[in-house]
Design an enzyme around this catalytic site. Sequence first.
Site, mmCIF file in Angstrom:
data_model
loop_
_atom_site.group_PDB
_atom_site.id
_atom_site.type_symbol
_atom_site.label_atom_id
_atom_site.label_comp_id
_atom_site.label_asym_id
_atom_site.label_seq_id
_atom_site.Cartn_x
_atom_site.Cartn_y
_atom_site.Cartn_z
ATOM 1 N N GLU A 1 0.863 -1.263 -0.004
ATOM 2 C CA GLU A 1 0.022 0.045 -0.198
ATOM 3 C C GLU A 1 0.874 1.313 -0.015
ATOM 4 O O GLU A 1 1.225 1.660 1.026
ATOM 5 C CB GLU A 1 -0.898 0.068 1.421
ATOM 6 C CG GLU A 1 -1.790 1.326 1.452
ATOM 7 C CD GLU A 1 -2.972 1.357 2.557
ATOM 8 O OE1 GLU A 1 -2.637 0.377 3.343
ATOM 9 O OE2 GLU A 1 -3.462 2.348 2.341
ATOM 10 N N LYS B 1 -2.524 -1.979 -3.157
ATOM 11 C CA LYS B 1 -3.421 -1.145 -2.592
ATOM 12 C C LYS B 1 -3.150 0.451 -2.767
ATOM 13 O O LYS B 1 -2.571 1.046 -2.084
ATOM 14 C CB LYS B 1 -3.675 -1.529 -0.904
ATOM 15 C CG LYS B 1 -4.776 -0.557 -0.366
ATOM 16 C CD LYS B 1 -5.079 -1.114 0.892
ATOM 17 C CE LYS B 1 -6.109 -0.107 1.738
ATOM 18 N NZ LYS B 1 -6.617 -0.983 2.877
HETATM 19 P P1 13P Z 1 -9.228 4.028 4.153
HETATM 20 O O1 13P Z 1 -10.174 3.327 3.350
HETATM 21 O O2 13P Z 1 -9.895 4.832 5.438
HETATM 22 O O3 13P Z 1 -8.228 5.100 3.298
HETATM 23 O O4 13P Z 1 -8.282 3.169 4.964
HETATM 24 C C1 13P Z 1 -7.896 2.244 4.117
HETATM 25 C C2 13P Z 1 -6.411 1.622 4.901
HETATM 26 O O5 13P Z 1 -6.169 0.601 5.180
HETATM 27 C C3 13P Z 1 -5.527 2.704 5.119
HETATM 28 O O6 13P Z 1 -4.125 2.243 5.327
#
Ligand code: 13P
Length: 339
Positions: free
Chosen positions: A177, A219
């Site tokens: 991510e 992600k």
């Molecule tokens: P949000 O969908 O609130 O951005 O959170 C996703 C997430 O896992 C952030 O690390």
Amino acid sequence: MAENDLESTAKELVAPGKGIWATDASTPTMDKRLTAAGITPTLETRTMFREVLISTPGLGEFISGVILYDETIRQRTSEGIGFVDLLQKQGIVPGIKVDKGTVELEGSPEEKVTEGLEGLSERLAEYKQMGAKFAKWRAVISIGDGIPSQRCIEPNAQRLASYAKFCQEQGLVPIVEPEVLMDGEHTIEKSEEITTAVLLNVFAQLKEQKVALEGIILKPNMVLSGYKCQTQAGLEEVAQMTIRTLLKTVPKEVPGIVFLSGGQDVILATARLNEICKTKDLPWKVSFSFERGLEGPAMEIWKNEVENGKAVQSALYKRAKLNSLASQGQYLEEMENEL
Ligand code: 13P
């Protein structure tokens, strides 16, 4: 775990019509939310909220995996059922956030690097024993005056890749991510430029560190106008620029891309996901991995009616269902009033 086990878990996480629910807010973040809701933050209140949400009937229809936090993966319901068992009973794959949050980048206080590589292998082995089959690490990149710098992008990409390698060695699928924050006044073109640079660096590092791309999930953020930008790009432009960015940067071996919601309005996040997912013939499966985009309305209800667990669960169920439809390009805004 053999590579094809990683691949099959990754595929399971992006099964048609399903997405990932991130409920991995750290204890300090969760405590802030509880305090804002006028509730004393304690282990008991944190557990209560999560127990209500995780017990939502039917969640497994739309949710493939849930990302837990170190505290949560160890918890049990008031009836003594482990949260992990509860998820598994619904056919949901348990996952775990393993980064340890961000610290300032030396010499550039507005930029951050994510920590957590120390002792990571041991922690992963323990989480695996507890039933986790995938993990998450979040890098954070801000757009602003003269930032992000390559000095920030590079170590974040390197650490994401090292984390991914550790996960695969321990038999867990890494969710990679790299979040480019959409806070600020920047244009959507700037978001595209920075997201492209970040993703190119991340995939270069994944290659360098010999991470098997078939056994990861990406992600990313959607490519949006900065939240304070005067001109806000419409749904079609967001979808087109997000897809264009991903096609330029994400190898076809990656089985799935799941978007974070990043603090967008929850309905807009669903509508944008829907527009993106209408695109045919993409090389990867595309879906969601929202926290606020799924839990936000449930938290609002809980704030006012802590006793009303059913209403809290309905709010989560509704967003899970609508985002599931959106991941198939089948969401319509009027559905917001039907459910
Ligand atoms: P949000 O969908 O609130 O951005 O959170 C996703 C997430 O896992 C952030 O690390």
